[in-house]
Scaffold this motif. Structure first.
Motif, short mmCIF file in Angstrom:
data_model
loop_
_atom_site.label_atom_id
_atom_site.label_comp_id
_atom_site.label_asym_id
_atom_site.label_seq_id
_atom_site.Cartn_x
_atom_site.Cartn_y
_atom_site.Cartn_z
N GLU A 99 0.83 -1.20 0.00
CA GLU A 99 0.00 0.00 0.00
C GLU A 99 0.87 1.26 0.00
N THR A 125 2.15 2.39 -3.32
CA THR A 125 1.24 3.08 -4.24
C THR A 125 1.41 4.59 -4.11
N LYS A 130 7.02 6.68 -4.77
CA LYS A 130 7.47 6.36 -6.13
C LYS A 130 8.99 6.39 -6.25
N THR A 187 -0.60 -8.12 -5.74
CA THR A 187 -0.56 -6.67 -5.57
C THR A 187 0.85 -6.15 -5.82
N LEU A 215 2.36 -3.70 -8.88
CA LEU A 215 3.16 -2.49 -8.71
C LEU A 215 4.34 -2.48 -9.67
N ASP A 265 3.35 -0.79 -12.79
CA ASP A 265 2.96 0.61 -12.69
C ASP A 265 3.78 1.40 -13.71
#
Length: 170
Positions: A116, A119, A122, A142, A146, A149
């Motif tokens: 989490e 997210t 960065k 999850t 990522l 991303d």
């Protein structure tokens, strides 16, 4: 007689690998990170600390913006320690690599908190969670998502050991 006092503030790389620092030793070191502006890499693999030590490090990482690499695998930070580090990652913009490999106490809840945090954060490029057997398929998915991303891209395959989860910017 002149004595030279060597302090942590003068270091760029500090390795305490395999030292029995415990929670108290790590907390003292974390206190120095609150004011340190030069240390870039800190290695505390297998230093026999738990959640309390990781919580102290998390507090320091909220304000320390010089540390780019933190190796703290092989300890027992558990979910509470991982959550504290995750909370710090939301605010920290300097850490590029976090190695928690070999911490069998890190459970799914802690890994989910880290995912989490990623997210929002960065800047972290590499996260190592190897030997965390309690991660569910959902948490692994999850973390893998990522990796896809568009803000992040995989690091070069040969620049990091295959045991990690690279989250590198290209």
């Amino acid at each position: 007689t002149h004595t030279h006092k060597h302090t942590l503030t003068q270091e760029r790389l500090f390795s305490l690998n395999n030292n029995a620092l415990g929670n108290a030793g790590v907390a003292a070191l974390a206190d120095s990170l609150l004011v340190n502006t030069t240390l870039a890499c800190l290695n505390m693999h297998r230093c026999r600390f738990g959640a309390a030590g990781a919580i102290a490090l998390g507090t320091a990482l909220r304000t320390n913006m010089s540390l780019t690499t933190l190796f703290i695998g092989g300890n027992n930070i558990g979910n509470d320690g991982a959550r504290a580090l995750a909370d710090a990652l939301v605010l920290n913009t300097s850490l590029l690599e976090l190695d928690l490999g070999g911490d069998g106490s890190l459970g799914n809840d802690g890994a989910e908190a880290l995912a989490e945090a990623l997210t929002v954060n960065k800047t972290l490029r590499y996260l190592t969670l190897i030997s965390s057997p309690y991660l569910t398929a959902r948490t692994r998915a999850t973390i893998k998502a990522l990796l896809n991303d568009p803000i992040r891209s995989l690091g070069e395959a040969d620049t990091k050991p295959a045991i990690g989860i690279p989250l590198g910017h290209g």
